[in-house]
Enzyme design. Structure first.
Site, PDB file in Angstrom:
ATOM      1  CG  ASP A 146      -1.831   1.182   1.261  1.00 53.54           C
ATOM      2  OD1 ASP A 146      -2.430   1.500   0.210  1.00 53.54           O
ATOM      3  OD2 ASP A 146      -1.966   1.815   2.330  1.00 53.54           O
ATOM      4  CD  GLU A 166      -4.417   2.085  -3.212  1.00 57.03           C
ATOM      5  OE1 GLU A 166      -4.329   3.322  -3.274  1.00 57.03           O
ATOM      6  OE2 GLU A 166      -4.807   1.475  -2.221  1.00 57.03           O
ATOM      7  CG  ASP A 222      -0.968   3.315   5.928  1.00 53.63           C
ATOM      8  OD1 ASP A 222      -1.193   3.987   4.912  1.00 53.63           O
ATOM      9  OD2 ASP A 222      -1.056   3.751   7.086  1.00 53.63           O
TER      10      ASP A 222
END
Length: 173
Positions: free
Chosen positions: A7, A68, A141
């Site tokens: 992330d 991501e 996160d």
């Protein structure tokens, strides 16, 4: 299949390794967050992320790195930091010969919770449940990195079957 989910972020970059396959229980291998100071030089921050991702690739030997996909936000500064951290993670994986895949936030939310518009609390709750954890991974996160890895374990296996069928000249059923 073992997946390192990333992330991306400059201040907090989530890292999570999950092992599993569709239809089987998932296993948490490791989870952490790389933290860098907003006051530090950009190059130093990116170097810290690069070193930790490289360390995780070496020590956890994932089959794939899932990151991501950067999307447009209202805050250009935030999206730039996310893109820079994402690029560093992809570069390190490519250098080690680890395939890199990207997933949009809505793809990850849909894969993990069944709802592409799920909020962070819903995603964290499902990550906790799917990995059979006693508590939600924190900060968000960390949970998001695990969600990315889970998404790739499930979707990546389907993508591999489709590619294999296409390569064999057949049609996926």
């Amino acid at each position: 299949m073992r997946v390192l989910g990333v992330d991306p972020g400059l201040t907090r970059c989530g890292l999570g390794v999950v092992e599993g396959s569709p239809g089987r229980p998932l296993t948490l291998v490791a989870v952490d967050v790389v933290r860098t100071s907003a006051d530090a030089d950009l190059g130093e921050r990116l170097l810290s992320i690069e070193q930790r991702v490289d360390e995780w690739l070496r020590s956890h030997a994932p089959d794939t790195l899932a990151v991501e996909r950067v999307f447009s936000q209202h805050n250009v500064r935030t999206v730039m930091g996310t893109a820079q951290a994402s690029g560093v993670a992809a570069l390190v994986a490519a250098r080690r010969g680890v395939p890199v895949v990207t997933h949009t936030p809505s793809e990850v939310k849909a894969a993990v919770s069944g709802n592409g518009t799920a909020d962070k609390a819903q995603v964290a709750a499902m990550v906790t449940r799917l990995l059979r954890l006693d508590a939600r991974p924190k900060p968000a996160d960390a949970s998001d990195a695990l969600a990315l890895a889970i998404c790739q374990v499930w979707r990546g296996a389907a993508d591999q079957r489709l590619r294999a069928a296409a390569a064999a000249g057949g049609r996926p059923r």
